[in-house]
Design a protein around this motif. Structure first.
Motif, PDB file in Angstrom:
ATOM      1  N   UNK A  76       0.796  -1.226   0.000  1.00 24.35           N
ATOM      2  CA  UNK A  76       0.000   0.000   0.000  1.00 24.35           C
ATOM      3  C   UNK A  76       0.823   1.269   0.000  1.00 24.35           C
ATOM      4  N   UNK A  77       0.121   2.398   0.164  1.00 28.59           N
ATOM      5  CA  UNK A  77       0.777   3.704   0.157  1.00 28.59           C
ATOM      6  C   UNK A  77       1.726   3.876   1.346  1.00 28.59           C
ATOM      7  N   UNK A  78       2.560   4.904   1.260  1.00 25.43           N
ATOM      8  CA  UNK A  78       3.504   5.231   2.321  1.00 25.43           C
ATOM      9  C   UNK A  78       3.611   6.752   2.394  1.00 25.43           C
ATOM     10  N   UNK A  79       3.934   7.247   3.580  1.00 21.25           N
ATOM     11  CA  UNK A  79       4.094   8.702   3.714  1.00 21.25           C
ATOM     12  C   UNK A  79       5.193   9.025   4.713  1.00 21.25           C
ATOM     13  N   UNK A  80       6.071   9.929   4.296  1.00 24.17           N
ATOM     14  CA  UNK A  80       6.971  10.614   5.220  1.00 24.17           C
ATOM     15  C   UNK A  80       6.310  11.971   5.431  1.00 24.17           C
ATOM     16  N   UNK A  81       6.068  12.324   6.686  1.00 28.97           N
ATOM     17  CA  UNK A  81       5.445  13.621   6.991  1.00 28.97           C
ATOM     18  C   UNK A  81       6.451  14.479   7.742  1.00 28.97           C
ATOM     19  N   UNK A  82       6.704  15.659   7.217  1.00 28.23           N
ATOM     20  CA  UNK A  82       7.693  16.584   7.767  1.00 28.23           C
ATOM     21  C   UNK A  82       6.984  17.848   8.218  1.00 28.23           C
ATOM     22  N   UNK A  83       7.328  18.314   9.414  1.00 22.58           N
ATOM     23  CA  UNK A  83       6.777  19.566   9.927  1.00 22.58           C
ATOM     24  C   UNK A  83       7.961  20.451  10.332  1.00 22.58           C
ATOM     25  N   UNK A  84       8.243  21.505   9.540  1.00 24.39           N
ATOM     26  CA  UNK A  84       9.366  22.390   9.855  1.00 24.39           C
ATOM     27  C   UNK A  84       9.173  23.114  11.190  1.00 24.39           C
ATOM     28  N   UNK A  85      10.261  23.232  11.939  1.00 24.83           N
ATOM     29  CA  UNK A  85      10.248  23.978  13.198  1.00 24.83           C
ATOM     30  C   UNK A  85      10.716  25.417  12.978  1.00 24.83           C
ATOM     31  N   UNK A  86      11.021  25.737  11.719  1.00 25.17           N
ATOM     32  CA  UNK A  86      11.384  27.090  11.284  1.00 25.17           C
ATOM     33  C   UNK A  86      11.046  27.172   9.803  1.00 25.17           C
ATOM     34  N   UNK A  87      10.965  28.351   9.263  1.00 25.54           N
ATOM     35  CA  UNK A  87      10.689  28.485   7.829  1.00 25.54           C
ATOM     36  C   UNK A  87      11.967  28.232   7.029  1.00 25.54           C
ATOM     37  N   UNK A  88      11.796  27.645   5.839  1.00 28.65           N
ATOM     38  CA  UNK A  88      12.916  27.347   4.947  1.00 28.65           C
ATOM     39  C   UNK A  88      12.608  27.893   3.572  1.00 28.65           C
ATOM     40  N   UNK A  89      13.655  28.299   2.859  1.00 29.06           N
ATOM     41  CA  UNK A  89      13.469  28.573   1.440  1.00 29.06           C
ATOM     42  C   UNK A  89      13.359  27.212   0.747  1.00 29.06           C
ATOM     43  N   UNK A  90      12.826  27.200  -0.444  1.00 32.30           N
ATOM     44  CA  UNK A  90      12.716  25.950  -1.189  1.00 32.30           C
ATOM     45  C   UNK A  90      14.094  25.329  -1.405  1.00 32.30           C
ATOM     46  N   UNK A  91      15.102  26.153  -1.611  1.00 35.26           N
ATOM     47  CA  UNK A  91      16.468  25.657  -1.793  1.00 35.26           C
ATOM     48  C   UNK A  91      16.971  24.972  -0.522  1.00 35.26           C
ATOM     49  N   UNK A  92      16.729  25.597   0.628  1.00 34.74           N
ATOM     50  CA  UNK A  92      17.157  25.002   1.901  1.00 34.74           C
ATOM     51  C   UNK A  92      16.455  23.673   2.162  1.00 34.74           C
ATOM     52  N   UNK A  93      15.264  23.506   1.618  1.00 30.16           N
ATOM     53  CA  UNK A  93      14.530  22.262   1.796  1.00 30.16           C
ATOM     54  C   UNK A  93      14.986  21.187   0.804  1.00 30.16           C
ATOM     55  N   UNK A  94      15.195  21.562  -0.452  1.00 34.11           N
ATOM     56  CA  UNK A  94      15.481  20.561  -1.486  1.00 34.11           C
ATOM     57  C   UNK A  94      16.941  20.102  -1.521  1.00 34.11           C
ATOM     58  N   UNK A  95      17.886  20.993  -1.220  1.00 37.12           N
ATOM     59  CA  UNK A  95      19.301  20.600  -1.296  1.00 37.12           C
ATOM     60  C   UNK A  95      19.623  19.397  -0.405  1.00 37.12           C
ATOM     61  N   UNK A  96      19.166  19.380   0.867  1.00 38.45           N
ATOM     62  CA  UNK A  96      19.443  18.197   1.697  1.00 38.45           C
ATOM     63  C   UNK A  96      18.761  16.924   1.175  1.00 38.45           C
ATOM     64  N   UNK A  97      17.606  17.071   0.523  1.00 39.44           N
ATOM     65  CA  UNK A  97      16.951  15.894  -0.052  1.00 39.44           C
ATOM     66  C   UNK A  97      17.841  15.276  -1.125  1.00 39.44           C
TER      67      UNK A  97
END
Length: 193
Positions: A76-97
């Motif tokens: 079946x489906x799967x989900x990773x759920x992330x809740x930031x504890x601070x705001x991030x730019x899209x770059x700050x979020x995607x680069x670590x991925x």
């Protein structure tokens, strides 16, 4: 008490109780719905970098898992759920991925996946900012692929291939996870932070 009621009570007593987990003030419910399926909370924790608490994260699956292979093998489906504890730019979020995927994939496999990674990152970059407290879902839908959802709104096109979702999951629960203790928490060492 009739036999049916007795059997029901016995089953309840034998089944593991999954409860909500609170991590750094973020509540992760014991179950969630995705594509007509009920997923169970497998584990949750907080991502820290040096002394900064960046985000909380939870893993939801159709069956308990204690490894990357078991998580991917769960039907079946799967989900990773992330809740930031601070705001991030899209770059700050995607680069670590992208770095996390690269760290966990053989070089040839990472290179072959580049068009899909770029397409996924481009969709996330269009968001521009990930706000503190947002709910980000990185979801696997069988027969469709991987998508990103922010606060219930789909923000990416679906990326085909279970290898892509496996690479995403590996960021947190793969052989070279972003944080060892977080890997253990997501794989069932459920302790509130």
């Amino acid at each position: 008490m009739n036999l049916r009621a007795l059997c029901f009570v016995s089953m309840l007593m034998l089944s593991p109780v999954v409860t909500a987990i609170e991590v750094e003030g973020t509540r992760f419910d014991p179950t969630t719905r995705l594509s007509d399926s009920t997923l169970q909370l497998n584990g949750a924790g907080v991502r820290t970098r040096f002394i900064i608490k960046a985000y909380t994260v939870a893993l939801y699956l159709g069956a308990p898992a204690d490894s990357l292979d078991a998580a991917m093998g769960a039907a079946g489906p799967k989900r990773i759920e992330i809740v930031p504890l601070m705001s991030f730019s899209a770059t700050q979020f995607t680069e670590p991925l992208v770095k996390g995927m690269k760290k966990n994939l053989p070089p040839a496999e990472f290179e072959a996946m580049q068009p899909r990674i770029r397409a996924f990152v481009d969709d996330l970059m269009a968001v521009q900012e990930v706000k503190k407290g947002s709910r980000i879902g990185l979801e696997w839908l069988p027969g469709r692929g991987t998508r990103a959802v922010i606060d219930g709104k789909e923000v990416s096109k679906t990326v085909e291939g279970d290898d892509f979702y496996r690479a995403l999951l590996a960021i947190w629960i793969g052989p070279k996870p972003t944080q060892d203790d977080l890997k253990q928490q997501l794989l069932g060492a459920r302790q509130a932070q």
